[in-house]
Design a protein around this motif. Structure first.
Motif, PDB file in Angstrom:
ATOM      1  N   ALA A   1     113.674  49.748  60.865  1.00  0.00           N
ATOM      2  CA  ALA A   1     114.306  50.682  61.808  1.00  0.00           C
ATOM      3  C   ALA A   1     113.464  50.825  63.069  1.00  0.00           C
ATOM      4  O   ALA A   1     113.997  50.852  64.192  1.00  0.00           O
ATOM      5  N   ASN A   2     112.155  50.904  62.898  1.00  0.00           N
ATOM      6  CA  ASN A   2     111.264  51.005  64.063  1.00  0.00           C
ATOM      7  C   ASN A   2     111.391  49.763  64.945  1.00  0.00           C
ATOM      8  O   ASN A   2     111.476  49.858  66.170  1.00  0.00           O
ATOM      9  N   ALA A   3     111.379  48.602  64.312  1.00  0.00           N
ATOM     10  CA  ALA A   3     111.428  47.339  65.057  1.00  0.00           C
ATOM     11  C   ALA A   3     112.714  47.214  65.867  1.00  0.00           C
ATOM     12  O   ALA A   3     112.726  46.624  66.953  1.00  0.00           O
ATOM     13  N   GLU A   4     113.795  47.767  65.344  1.00  0.00           N
ATOM     14  CA  GLU A   4     115.087  47.642  66.011  1.00  0.00           C
ATOM     15  C   GLU A   4     115.253  48.588  67.202  1.00  0.00           C
ATOM     16  O   GLU A   4     116.239  48.484  67.944  1.00  0.00           O
ATOM     17  N   ALA A   5     114.289  49.478  67.415  1.00  0.00           N
ATOM     18  CA  ALA A   5     114.426  50.491  68.471  1.00  0.00           C
ATOM     19  C   ALA A   5     114.498  49.889  69.868  1.00  0.00           C
ATOM     20  O   ALA A   5     115.182  50.425  70.752  1.00  0.00           O
ATOM     21  N   GLY A  27     125.050  55.229  66.873  1.00  0.00           N
ATOM     22  CA  GLY A  27     124.874  54.760  65.507  1.00  0.00           C
ATOM     23  C   GLY A  27     123.427  54.488  65.155  1.00  0.00           C
ATOM     24  O   GLY A  27     123.132  53.581  64.361  1.00  0.00           O
ATOM     25  N   ILE A  28     122.517  55.260  65.754  1.00  0.00           N
ATOM     26  CA  ILE A  28     121.092  55.090  65.496  1.00  0.00           C
ATOM     27  C   ILE A  28     120.497  56.401  64.989  1.00  0.00           C
ATOM     28  O   ILE A  28     121.156  57.448  65.026  1.00  0.00           O
ATOM     29  N   SER A  29     119.262  56.346  64.534  1.00  0.00           N
ATOM     30  CA  SER A  29     118.603  57.558  64.045  1.00  0.00           C
ATOM     31  C   SER A  29     117.893  58.281  65.186  1.00  0.00           C
ATOM     32  O   SER A  29     117.650  57.704  66.256  1.00  0.00           O
ATOM     33  N   LEU A  30     117.563  59.527  64.945  1.00  0.00           N
ATOM     34  CA  LEU A  30     116.753  60.272  65.914  1.00  0.00           C
ATOM     35  C   LEU A  30     115.440  59.559  66.166  1.00  0.00           C
ATOM     36  O   LEU A  30     114.963  59.490  67.308  1.00  0.00           O
ATOM     37  N   SER A  31     114.835  59.037  65.119  1.00  0.00           N
ATOM     38  CA  SER A  31     113.557  58.329  65.250  1.00  0.00           C
ATOM     39  C   SER A  31     113.677  57.174  66.232  1.00  0.00           C
ATOM     40  O   SER A  31     112.825  56.983  67.107  1.00  0.00           O
ATOM     41  N   GLN A  32     114.729  56.390  66.098  1.00  0.00           N
ATOM     42  CA  GLN A  32     114.920  55.247  66.990  1.00  0.00           C
ATOM     43  C   GLN A  32     115.147  55.690  68.423  1.00  0.00           C
ATOM     44  O   GLN A  32     114.646  55.071  69.370  1.00  0.00           O
ATOM     45  N   LEU A  33     115.884  56.773  68.604  1.00  0.00           N
ATOM     46  CA  LEU A  33     116.124  57.296  69.943  1.00  0.00           C
ATOM     47  C   LEU A  33     114.819  57.748  70.581  1.00  0.00           C
ATOM     48  O   LEU A  33     114.546  57.440  71.756  1.00  0.00           O
ATOM     49  N   VAL A  34     113.998  58.456  69.821  1.00  0.00           N
ATOM     50  CA  VAL A  34     112.724  58.948  70.339  1.00  0.00           C
ATOM     51  C   VAL A  34     111.789  57.786  70.686  1.00  0.00           C
ATOM     52  O   VAL A  34     111.140  57.789  71.737  1.00  0.00           O
ATOM     53  N   LEU A  35     111.710  56.787  69.819  1.00  0.00           N
ATOM     54  CA  LEU A  35     110.866  55.622  70.091  1.00  0.00           C
ATOM     55  C   LEU A  35     111.307  54.900  71.361  1.00  0.00           C
ATOM     56  O   LEU A  35     110.483  54.494  72.182  1.00  0.00           O
ATOM     57  N   ARG A  36     112.631  54.722  71.500  1.00  0.00           N
ATOM     58  CA  ARG A  36     113.118  54.010  72.678  1.00  0.00           C
ATOM     59  C   ARG A  36     112.856  54.793  73.952  1.00  0.00           C
ATOM     60  O   ARG A  36     112.430  54.215  74.962  1.00  0.00           O
ATOM     61  N   TRP A  37     113.086  56.086  73.931  1.00  0.00           N
ATOM     62  CA  TRP A  37     112.787  56.920  75.103  1.00  0.00           C
ATOM     63  C   TRP A  37     111.318  56.766  75.495  1.00  0.00           C
ATOM     64  O   TRP A  37     110.992  56.573  76.666  1.00  0.00           O
TER      65      TRP A  37
END
Length: 327
Positions: A303-307, A271-281
């Motif tokens: 959204a960035n902060a929640e990554a 339930g997250i965006s691609l952006s959040q997935l990439v940031l977390r990785w």
């Protein structure tokens, strides 16, 4: 939000750090001031305590907006990171190393790499004024200046440390050899470098060095200037004056799209965006201290902060790495 110690300093930085390049406007097709300031404040309100900017971003505009955005917050809870060493106003009097011609309001502005002791001191005073503060948490040379000895530049940073105008000294875009040379003069807290799923060159030398010497690594362009959000493939044309029209051409865009389509279900399942997935990785890679993420509005900033709240399992990380190996 996760907070991480930077190198051998006492600085604790947010794992996702606000990158303020785009809000400066130049090279990014412009941005609304109101949206930019709201994006900074939304970041802070959601745990992003660290803001990274530079005089060159908007020729001072980014620093000025950061200074305005943090009014009303407890300064001691915010870490301001800025840079020096790119000059454009003729103050270098023809000295330094020509970098490139920037465009601003239809005018061509020559930009030089210049980091003499006197120039560094002047730049810091200008940055303090624009940021409306009396100290900078981390001051970084923006790009190496091949016309000034590293020892001279580091002498300026040492003086600023003694004066209390900066809390820590860092470098940016330095090779391992240049970092090692700088370390002969003062303690270097960190090296800010480009790193992403599509740009992993530092894994060969800088990351092993950082792990061995407790050097912080701050990474920029983790989203490759928006390419890894997937929006480029879905939303069409960029503005004509957006530098990314040329920047994206260095990649095999067909393979990048295939990769994003492959890892998309991982994001969808969470339930997250691609952006959040990439940031977390990116934030989970060895030796990476903080990841810079830009935002043009409050929604993107949140959204960035929640990554960092995203949990990626070993199997999911392996799946992503396997997909990456095919690019």
């Amino acid at each position: 939000m996760e907070y991480r110690k930077l190198g051998k300093t006492d600085l604790e930085l947010s794992a996702i750090t606000y990158g303020a390049f785009a809000i400066g406007g130049n090279m990014w097709g412009g941005n609304e001031k109101k949206d930019s300031i709201e994006s900074v404040r939304a970041s802070i309100d959601h745990g992003v305590t660290t803001l990274d900017t530079a005089p060159f971003y908007g020729f001072g505009l980014s620093e000025e907006m950061i200074g305005e955005a943090i009014k009303g917050y407890d300064r001691s809870t915010i870490q301001l990171l800025t840079k020096f060493g790119l000059v454009w106003d003729g103050s270098n009097q023809g000295k330094g190393e020509f970098f490139f011609d920037a465009e601003e309001d239809g005018k061509t502005i020559p930009v030089y790499k210049y980091a003499s002791k006197a120039s560094v001191i002047k730049e810091v005073e200008d940055s303090l004024r624009r940021l409306q503060t009396d100290y900078i948490d981390l001051l970084q040379i923006h790009w190496p200046d091949n016309t000034t000895a590293i020892a001279e530049t580091m002498e300026a940073l040492d003086l600023l440390l003694q004066q209390g105008k900066i809390r820590a000294a860092g470098v940016s875009n330095y090779s391992v050899e240049q970092v090692s040379e700088a370390q002969n003069s003062i303690q270097i807290a960190s090296n800010q470098v480009g790193y992403s799923m599509l740009n992993r060159g530092i894994e060969q030398d800088l990351i092993p060095y950082a792990l061995q010497h407790d050097l912080g690594i701050i990474v920029y362009s983790p989203m490759e200037r928006g390419l890894l959000t997937g929006k480029y493939f879905n939303e069409g044309k960029l503005k004509e004056n957006d530098h990314r029209n040329g920047y994206f051409q260095q990649f095999d865009l067909k393979k990048v799209k295939t990769f994003l389509d492959t890892i998309g279900p991982v994001a969808a399942d969470k339930g997250i965006s691609l952006s959040q997935l990439v940031l977390r990785w990116t934030s989970l890679q060895p030796a990476i201290t903080v990841v810079l993420a830009g935002a043009r509005n409050a929604e993107q900033a949140i959204a960035n902060a929640e990554a960092t709240a995203i949990d990626l399992t070993g199997d999911e990380l392996s799946f992503i790495d396997t997909a990456l190996s095919k690019i």
